[in-house]
Design an enzyme around this catalytic site. Structure first.
Site, PDB file in Angstrom:
ATOM      1  N   ASP A  96       9.244  30.248 -12.760  1.00 56.34           N
ATOM      2  CA  ASP A  96       9.622  28.907 -13.193  1.00 56.34           C
ATOM      3  C   ASP A  96       8.494  28.429 -14.106  1.00 56.34           C
ATOM      4  OD1 ASP A  96      10.034  26.204 -13.546  1.00 56.34           O
ATOM      5  OD2 ASP A  96       9.844  25.672 -11.418  1.00 56.34           O
ATOM      6  N   LYS A 125       5.415  22.617 -22.878  1.00 53.88           N
ATOM      7  CA  LYS A 125       6.854  22.903 -22.920  1.00 53.88           C
ATOM      8  C   LYS A 125       7.608  21.844 -23.724  1.00 53.88           C
ATOM      9  CE  LYS A 125      10.487  23.966 -19.556  1.00 53.88           C
ATOM     10  NZ  LYS A 125      10.730  24.075 -18.114  1.00 53.88           N
ATOM     11  N   GLU A 185      17.690  26.586 -15.549  1.00 55.98           N
ATOM     12  CA  GLU A 185      17.061  26.090 -14.317  1.00 55.98           C
ATOM     13  C   GLU A 185      18.047  25.683 -13.217  1.00 55.98           C
ATOM     14  OE1 GLU A 185      14.180  23.292 -15.832  1.00 55.98           O
ATOM     15  OE2 GLU A 185      13.060  24.923 -16.753  1.00 55.98           O
ATOM     16  N   ASP A 211      18.017  17.628 -10.914  1.00 54.75           N
ATOM     17  CA  ASP A 211      16.663  18.156 -11.100  1.00 54.75           C
ATOM     18  C   ASP A 211      15.860  17.239 -12.023  1.00 54.75           C
ATOM     19  OD1 ASP A 211      14.346  19.535 -11.728  1.00 54.75           O
ATOM     20  OD2 ASP A 211      15.324  21.419 -12.254  1.00 54.75           O
TER      21      ASP A 211
HETATM   22 MG    MG Z   1      11.087  22.127 -13.198  1.00 56.82          MG
END
Ligand code: MG
Ligand code: ADP
Length: 617
Positions: free
Chosen positions: A13, A77, A180, A204
């Site tokens: 991840d 990111k 994800e 999420d």
């Molecule tokens: Mg995450």
């Protein structure tokens, strides 16, 4: 020849804030701790002073970054695979304690050290993070050069490609870039056996992004039904709200504004983030600033959960709105959604849980999985499904994805012609017919966009291509069929074919939509629902514009046929066409005026000579 490979395939991840690695072995998933002994590695890269080649990644890097903020790089990111223009639009760069420069529209991170300057791309920083993960994992389980890496559903092609390149540079062969939410679904389903088909919603909320997805699970498959989200919504935004509050207080009570001091801003960020996290477990906390303001050794600011909830309310509600939109788009009845699964550190916030549960009419949320580890665990399961190591044997679960953003073509009027609507399961193939606008038009250029806005250029341009050598024809009488095809590997093929003829052009784009890669720039991501009024205005404008330009071109065509090119109406059509064609703004009034004027003069002639190819007069 097939070579058995007994190395393990791992799952990673690669988060905005934190990374986590895991693997599946002998029927169990194990989180692979880093060398510091932590299950989670902060996505933080620190370049040491006086020795920039010395890099510290993770927890210690983050701590060192507190003391020397210019040398600490984080949240990379948010930058990867984007242009400088995109990142400066979407991120408040002033909040970042490191320097980001514009290098020919590529963002470049600049670290200065006495007489040395180090420049790194977001991709290179990502490689450094992945190298640390690789080294740590290999210290535990031996060679680990194959991985499944997770990415947000809304990552576009260039973000995915940059992630892949970074991973390859770090020495990984990436077997799949897994979305994800699909990873969360995998880890959750691994835990809880299902007896029958059931629907789940994954919520999420991480440090920088928000993802929602609704999935259908059967015994050996997961079908993504609908996805939604916001790539610039996360815990970081909550931190910024607290930072603003503290800055205001410092300004008022101590006449001090830390915003110009990178070091203090970085410290403040850490303090505010900590306070926020504490408030998920307690109702009041203190933000302590030591040696922050001259002549004040220690400043204590009390901060309560109630204050935080008031500040964050708008943001919390926005996530619920996105959930609502996703549920509505999925056409799955709310009460049919059996599991509401939480993921991402920010989903720990009690108020968010309360609002989410309230939206589902008081339903209990699923908290059985660790919100920080579940993405990595899912990636580990997917990794095992690709592994040829006998210890990693695992029954395959088929994941069917949907396209998260619509694909369409810009027509001559700037309108988005949707061809594949968002949330269409893939593989899929759809076509649409297009016609020439001008007489004897020899080429048609197609611009393929992704996004939901009606005005095509408000979306993200994916590809531009041209079909030449069309047979000469009157306006709107030559048809071209455009087909968009996305195969199960996420490869988008675009084909344009002239009807009744074998004039065909085809291109393949590594769109990676499904299994490897995907979507869009954040500004495009903003769903059309936020822009309904603007879109409607555009639609009215473009409908009128279309009518008027069609009217002019058809009238001119008919006049030419009648050898009446010299007629004053022909000249009027020509100037009107040029005028309307040049209208960039949504100036409806001008179009109305022009239409009225031309129809008044031209309609009688149209009727008299029975003009062909005129639209409903
Ligand atoms: Mg995450
Ligand atoms: P990412 O996916 O962005 O890498 P995570 O899922 O690890 O990140 O989430 C990180 C975010 O979660 C950070 O903004 C962090 O402050 C927030 N967070 C972590 N724990 C808590 C908590 N107890 N309460 C509120 N927010 C939290």
């Amino acid at each position: 020849m097939y070579i058995m490979d007994n190395n393990y395939v791992i799952g990673i991840d690669l988060g905005t804030t934190n990374c986590c690695a895991a693997y599946y072995k002998n029927k169990a998933i194990e989180i692979l701790e880093n060398v510091e002994g932590g299950k989670i590695t902060p996505s933080f890269v620190f370049f040491c002073k006086n020795q920039l080649t010395n890099v510290v990644v993770g927890k210690h890097g983050a701590e060192m970054g507190m003391r020397l903020p210019e040398n600490g790089i984080y949240e990379i990111k948010r930058f990867i695979g984007k242009t400088y223009q995109e990142i400066s639009l979407q991120n408040n760069l002033q909040y970042f304690s490191f320097k980001v420069e514009d290098n020919d529209n590529d963002p470049i991170i600049v670290i200065e050290d006495k007489n040395k300057v180090l420049k790194k791309t977001p991709q290179e920083i990502t490689t450094i993070i992945l190298q640390k993960i690789k080294n740590d994992v290999e210290a535990k389980i031996g060679t680990a050069d194959k991985a499944v890496i997770t990415v947000p559903t809304y990552f576009n092609t260039s973000q995915r490609q940059a992630t892949l390149a970074a991973a390859e540079e770090a020495g990984f062969t990436v077997l799949k870039l897994l979305n994800e939410p699909n990873a969360v679904a995998l880890s959750y389903f691994f835990k809880d056996n299902v007896d029958d088909k059931c629907y789940s919603l994954i919520y999420d909320l991480g440090g920088g992004t928000f993802d929602v997805s609704i999935l259908k699970r059967t015994l050996n498959s997961i079908d993504v039904i609908c996805v939604d989200g916001d790539t610039s919504l996360g815990g970081k935004d909550l931190d910024n709200l607290i930072i603003d509050y503290v800055c205001e207080k410092l300004e008022k009570e101590y006449e001090y504004n830390p915003k110009s001091d990178r070091r203090n801003m970085r410290r403040l960020q850490t303090e505010c983030q900590k306070a926020k996290e504490h408030l998920s477990f307690t109702t009041a906390t203190l933000i302590i600033l030591e040696g922050f303001v001259k002549d004040h050794d220690k400043i204590e600011i009390s901060f309560t959960r109630k204050q935080f909830e008031e500040m964050g309310e708008k943001l919390f509600r926005r996530t619920i709105e996105i959930v609502r939109r996703c549920v509505n788009n999925s056409r799955v009845a709310k009460d049919k959604i059996k599991n509401i699964v939480l993921a991402g550190g920010s989903s720990r916030i009690p108020k968010i849980r309360e609002l989410l549960s309230a939206y589902f009419d008081g339903k209990t949320l699923t908290k059985s999985i660790n919100v920080e580890e579940c993405v990595a665990k899912g990636a580990a399961l997917q990794a095992a499904m690709f592994s040829s190591n006998s210890e990693q044997r695992l029954d395959k679960i088929k994941i069917t994805d949907v396209i998260p953003l619509s694909l369409g073509i810009e027509d001559n009027y700037g309108e988005m012609n949707f061809i594949i609507k968002k949330n269409t399961p893939i593989p899929t193939s759809k076509f649409k017919n297009f016609v020439n606008t001008h007489k004897n038009q020899a080429t048609i250029t197609f611009k393929i966009f992704e996004g939901e806005r009606l005005e095509a250029t408000k979306n993200h341009l994916l590809h531009k291509f041209r079909l030449d050598n069309l047979i000469p024809a009157p306006p709107r009488q030559r048809e071209v069929i455009l087909t968009l095809n996305i195969d199960q590997n996420g490869i988008l093929t675009i084909e344009a074919k002239e009807k009744y003829r074998s004039n065909v052009k085809e291109v393949k784009i590594n769109y990676f939509r499904v299994t490897q890669s995907d979507t869009i720039i954040e500004k495009v991501l903003l769903d059309s629902t936020n822009h309904e009024a603007e879109d409607l205005r555009f639609l009215i404008f473009v409908t009128k514009k279309k009518y008027l330009t069609d009217y002019c071109t058809s009238a001119m065509y008919n006049l030419e046929k009648l050898s009446m090119k010299k007629h004053e109406i022909y000249a009027l059509c020509k100037t009107t066409f040029a005028h309307v064609d040049s209208l960039k703004g949504k100036n409806e009034d001008i179009i109305d005026e022009l239409t009225e004027k031309i129809k008044e003069k031209c309609d009688p002639i149209v009727k008299k000579y029975r003009f062909k190819y005129m639209q409903d007069l």
